[in-house]
Structures are given as structure tokens and as C-alpha cells.
Design an enzyme around this catalytic site. Structure first.
Site, PDB file in Angstrom:
ATOM      1  N   ASP A 125      17.546  -2.113  97.604  1.00  0.00           N
ATOM      2  CA  ASP A 125      16.279  -1.794  96.983  1.00  0.00           C
ATOM      3  C   ASP A 125      16.075  -2.767  95.831  1.00  0.00           C
ATOM      4  O   ASP A 125      17.034  -3.351  95.315  1.00  0.00           O
ATOM      5  CB  ASP A 125      16.274  -0.350  96.493  1.00  0.00           C
ATOM      6  CG  ASP A 125      14.851   0.088  96.138  1.00  0.00           C
ATOM      7  OD1 ASP A 125      14.692   0.980  95.332  1.00  0.00           O
ATOM      8  OD2 ASP A 125      13.894  -0.536  96.658  1.00  0.00           O
ATOM      9  N   ASP A 181      16.425   6.962 103.424  1.00  0.00           N
ATOM     10  CA  ASP A 181      17.588   6.877 102.524  1.00  0.00           C
ATOM     11  C   ASP A 181      17.468   8.019 101.542  1.00  0.00           C
ATOM     12  O   ASP A 181      16.353   8.346 101.114  1.00  0.00           O
ATOM     13  CB  ASP A 181      17.591   5.535 101.768  1.00  0.00           C
ATOM     14  CG  ASP A 181      16.888   5.650 100.415  1.00  0.00           C
ATOM     15  OD1 ASP A 181      15.667   5.428 100.382  1.00  0.00           O
ATOM     16  OD2 ASP A 181      17.557   5.984  99.426  1.00  0.00           O
TER      17      ASP A 181
HETATM   18  C1  LIG Z   1      14.694   9.667  95.284  1.00  0.00           C
HETATM   19  N1  LIG Z   1      13.284   9.442  95.464  1.00  0.00           N
HETATM   20  C2  LIG Z   1      12.829   8.177  95.549  1.00  0.00           C
HETATM   21  N2  LIG Z   1      13.618   7.083  95.627  1.00  0.00           N
HETATM   22  C3  LIG Z   1      12.744   6.041  95.632  1.00  0.00           C
HETATM   23  C4  LIG Z   1      13.027   4.675  95.681  1.00  0.00           C
HETATM   24  C5  LIG Z   1      14.416   4.198  95.940  1.00  0.00           C
HETATM   25  C6  LIG Z   1      15.375   4.422  94.827  1.00  0.00           C
HETATM   26  C7  LIG Z   1      16.668   3.681  95.100  1.00  0.00           C
HETATM   27  O1  LIG Z   1      17.594   4.132  94.143  1.00  0.00           O
HETATM   28  C8  LIG Z   1      18.799   4.498  94.756  1.00  0.00           C
HETATM   29  O2  LIG Z   1      18.843   5.898  94.893  1.00  0.00           O
HETATM   30  C9  LIG Z   1      19.007   6.569  93.657  1.00  0.00           C
HETATM   31  C10 LIG Z   1      18.760   3.860  96.092  1.00  0.00           C
HETATM   32  O3  LIG Z   1      19.139   2.503  95.972  1.00  0.00           O
HETATM   33  C11 LIG Z   1      20.428   2.232  96.561  1.00  0.00           C
HETATM   34  C12 LIG Z   1      17.306   3.994  96.448  1.00  0.00           C
HETATM   35  O4  LIG Z   1      16.907   3.049  97.379  1.00  0.00           O
HETATM   36  C13 LIG Z   1      11.932   3.764  95.558  1.00  0.00           C
HETATM   37  N3  LIG Z   1      12.201   2.412  95.514  1.00  0.00           N
HETATM   38  C14 LIG Z   1      11.160   1.544  95.370  1.00  0.00           C
HETATM   39  N4  LIG Z   1      11.391   0.218  95.307  1.00  0.00           N
HETATM   40  N5  LIG Z   1       9.851   1.966  95.327  1.00  0.00           N
HETATM   41  C15 LIG Z   1       9.520   3.287  95.391  1.00  0.00           C
HETATM   42  O5  LIG Z   1       8.318   3.640  95.380  1.00  0.00           O
HETATM   43  C16 LIG Z   1      10.600   4.259  95.499  1.00  0.00           C
HETATM   44  C17 LIG Z   1      10.344   5.647  95.519  1.00  0.00           C
HETATM   45  C18 LIG Z   1      11.432   6.533  95.584  1.00  0.00           C
HETATM   46  N6  LIG Z   1      11.502   7.886  95.548  1.00  0.00           N
END
Ligand SMILES: CNc1nc2c(CC[C@H]3O[C@@H](OC)[C@H](OC)[C@@H]3O)c3nc(N)[nH]c(=O)c3cc2[nH]1
Length: 390
Positions: free
Chosen positions: A90, A285
Site C-alpha cells: 500500500d 485485505d
Molecule cells: C482498515 N480500513 C481501511 N484500510 C484502508 C487502506 C489500507 C491501509 C493499509 O494499512 C495496513 O493495514 C493497517 C495495510 O497495509 C499493509 C493496508 O493496506 C487504504 N489505503 C489507501 N491507500 N487508500 C485508502 O482509501 C484506504 C482505505 C482503507 N480503509
């Protein structure tokens, strides 16, 4: 890159195959979260035993600690963590809002004080893509702004316009530079294998637009115009009620190309994932399986159970009748004891079990779509899962 194999007749569920440099992923798929380069308490061999096809890493965390020099010296995240199957990273946009302090957002990117030692850092579309190229993930996410929930329509419109401008910069940087930095693209001998099945790092767009239908459509169309290898729906699972989360998917997915993967970020419970698969989502995820394990919660076909409850004191049964053999050998009574004695093995057994539950649910979903019985599978699973709700 993505092959759509079959689409369900009664729902919008799909079976697909996503070919990445480190392997082919069968969808629908759940991706265990390994934010800091590890899926908490589990060894990479455990993940293979569980049938994990791909795990997640995170730009914000890994750039902050251990830092790019350490990852570069190890020739990328695969070599560093010894996980040689697919990795999705991410972009860090979300963590800047959920973890950092003193954030200042500008056209350039986001200036913030990191959550470890408070020192100033900057993330921009270019730096996020450079970090992900250095990590060498198989799939890089664009650097976006994840708007808070709820937010005014004007804020959501301005935010998605910024995300679109950043998406253009991410795509330009990626096309120009990725192949010169991604370790397994610059040093194929690292893996000593024949040329990779997919010789380049993939880049996914992230649809924003918050809870506004026309903004979701606009964001999807603008990202498709720029062109990405897959499309995530972002700005969900950020505290909104479940019906809002599903509405965001309904407002975004129909505007996405059928021949590209769809990824719902950061969700969800077993019933939520099945509802999303029925709406055409291919990838998920969520930290939930491993995070709730650390709170003593185990998923079962009859809904989650809190292992510390007295009712399990003499319960000689395994967690569920389909628990992975390496955890099924232990009774609920024993795991309850470990939990109450604050033994670390409890965390490992519950994490292992919960991830197995999620990955098995995806396997069952893939089989049901192939058999044309997904609608019935979904309804039967959800009815039983929710029937024990107090
Ligand atoms: C939980 N809800 C949620 N997660 C989200 C994540 C991943 C968090 C990222 O943080 C880590 O988890 C804590 C993971 O990264 C390894 C995940 O991909 C998001 N990432 C991006 N770029 N844009 C979003 O709009 C977004 C929205 C989310 N809503």
C-alpha cells in the site's frame, strides 16, 4: 495480466487469475496483512501451509523502519523477508492520516511528523512509488488521499481531484522509473528462475469519492482514463456504517473494467467479503483475522467466539470442525487456558486459525463460483454465521 475465467449467473461474482512476477493469484483472494514485513506471529512457511497466495506490505511503515537502505541492501522485500511469492504494497496515504501527527497536505504531497520519533517526513506520489519500487512489490498502489468519513461533498470532490492529479504523477513516475529500480527487474538472477511470468511491477489505481455516487463514478472514469493494471475502492472501512460501505462498492464497481481486478481496501468480516464478492470484488485485505486473534477472538461458521469465555473451560472440541490440522489438535479448553495464562502460543494458534478461516472461505467461494452455486453458498453461510448473534 488478469484473466477473467468465469462470471456467476445469479450474482456478479467472478473467478479470475492475476499473473504477477512472483506467481499467479487465483481470485477471489484474501491478502494477509504484513504491514512491517511480517504477518504477525506467523513464519512464511505457516503462510504457505495456510495457502496464502499474496501478502501485503506497507510503504509508510517500511520506509520509516527499517528504512530503504536496509531493504535495498537486502535487494528488496521478498529477499529481506524470505517471502518469495507475490506482495502488494500500500502507498502510505492511509497511514499518514491514521498514524502520523501534524500533517500538512499540499499539491506536492503530505508533510508529516512520523509516529515513532516525531521527525518530519514527506510522502509524495513520486516518493511513494520510489519506495514501492525499492521494496520490489509485485503490485504497487497509487498514492492517494483517503478522505475522512463523513465528509462534505465539496471536500470529497476536491480530494478526489487531488487523488486523480496524484494518480497521473504516479503513473508517469512508474512508467519512467520502475524498471530501473525494482530489484527483481534489475537483477533477475536474484531468484535464479526463468524470466518472470509477469516481467514488470503492476500499478493499481484507488477509486475515491466518499459516499457520493456521482463522485465515485467520476473518480473511476478519471483513473481508467489514466490506465492502471487493477482498481481498488478506497475510502471505505473508515468507520462508516456497513450499508454505506456496500453502497460505495455499488457506486464504484459497475464503472470499473470487467477485465481488470477489483480490490476492496481494508475489509472485512466474512459476511461482508461474501457480499462484496457477489458485487464483483476480487481482492481483499484486512488486519481483522490477526488483530482480533490478539484479542482472543476465533472465527467459526457459527460466528466469532471469545475463547476466554467460561463456557469453553471443559470444551474438548477443536475451535471448529474445519480448523487446520496443526491447530485442530488443541482443544478449546487448552487454548482458553493458554489465553488466560497470557501464553504467546495462544496468539499464534488464534492467528493461524483465523487466517485459515478467511483463506478457506475464499477457496470455498472460488469453488462455489465454478460450480454455479455461489448465491446459495453465500446466503447459507451468512444465515448460519449470523444465527448465533445475541
Ligand atoms: C482498515 N480500513 C481501511 N484500510 C484502508 C487502506 C489500507 C491501509 C493499509 O494499512 C495496513 O493495514 C493497517 C495495510 O497495509 C499493509 C493496508 O493496506 C487504504 N489505503 C489507501 N491507500 N487508500 C485508502 O482509501 C484506504 C482505505 C482503507 N480503509
Amino acid at each position: 495480466m488478469f484473466e477473467l475465467i468465469q462470471t456467476d449467473k445469479e450474482t456478479k461474482a467472478r473467478r479470475g487469475r492475476l499473473t504477477t512476477a512472483h506467481g499467479v493469484i487465483k481470485t477471489p483472494i484474501f491478502m494477509p496483512v504484513g504491514t512491517q514485513g511480517t504477518v504477525k506471529t506467523l513464519h512464511p512457511d505457516d503462510l504457505l501451509d495456510l495457502g496464502s497466495q499474496i501478502i501485503l506490505g506497507n510503504t509508510y511503515h517500511l520506509n520509516l523502519r527499517p528504512g530503504l537502505d536496509v531493504i535495498r541492501a537486502a535487494k528488496g522485500l521478498h529477499q529481506f523477508s524470505t517471502w518469495d511469492k507475490p506482495i502488494l504494497t500500500d502507498s502510505g496515504g492511509f497511514q499518514v492520516w491514521s498514524l502520523a501527527k501534524l500533517r500538512k497536505i499540499s499539491e506536492e504531497g503530505v508533510q508529516f511528523a512520523n509516529h515513532l520519533d516525531g521527525s518530519k517526513m514527506m510522502l509524495s506520489p513520486e516518493t511513494s512509488m520510489e519506495i514501492q519500487a525499492t521494496l520490489g512489490s509485485d503490485i504497487a498502489m497509487l498514492f492517494d488521499e483517503c478522505p475522512p468519513y463523513p465528509c462534505e461533498e465539496k471536500y470529497a470532490a476536491d480530494s478526489l481531484a487531488l487523488t486523480t492529479r496524484w494518480a497521473k504523477r504516479c503513473k508517469e513516475w512508474h512508467e519512467e522509473n520502475a524498471s530501473k529500480i525494482v530489484p527483481w527487474m534489475t537483477e533477475p538472477s536474484l531468484l535464479g528462475e526463468s524470466p518472470m511470468p509477469q516481467p514488470r511491477q503492476l500499478a493499481f489505481g484507488i477509486v475515491q469519492g466518499s459516499s457520493y455516487a456521482e463522485l465515485r463514478e467520476q473518480s473511476a472514469k478519471e483513473l481508467i482514463e489514466i490506465g492502471f493494471d487493477g482498481y481498488a475502492v478506497g475510502g471505505i472501512s473508515v468507520g462508516e456504517p456497513e450499508h454505506e460501505m456496500i453502497r460505495a462498492i455499488d457506486n464504484a464497481v459497475p464503472h470499473l473494467p470487467v477485465d481488470k481486478p477489483r480490490y476492496a481496501m481494508g475489509l472485512g468480516t466474512p459476511p461482508q467479503m461474501l457480499e462484496m464478492i457477489a458485487r464483483g470484488v476480487d481482492m481483499f485485505d484486512c488486519v481483522m483475522p490477526t488483530r482480533v486473534a490478539r484479542h482472543g477472538l476465533a472465527f467459526t461458521e457459527d460466528g466469532p467466539i471469545h475463547i476466554k469465555n467460561k463456557e469453553f473451560e471443559f470444551d474438548q472440541r477443536p475451535l471448529t470442525e474445519h480448523t487446520h490440522p496443526s491447530v485442530a489438535r488443541f482443544s478449546r479448553s487448552y487454548i482458553r487456558h493458554l489465553w488466560r495464562a497470557k501464553e504467546m502460543l495462544a496468539l499464534r494458534l488464534l492467528s493461524f486459525h483465523n487466517l485459515h478461516f478467511y483463506l478457506r472461505l475464499m477457496q470455498q467461494s472460488r469453488e462455489a463460483i465454478e460450480a454455479g452455486t455461489f448465491a446459495e453458498f453465500k446466503d447459507t453461510f451468512i444465515a448460519r454465521y449470523n444465527s448465533h448473534k445475541e
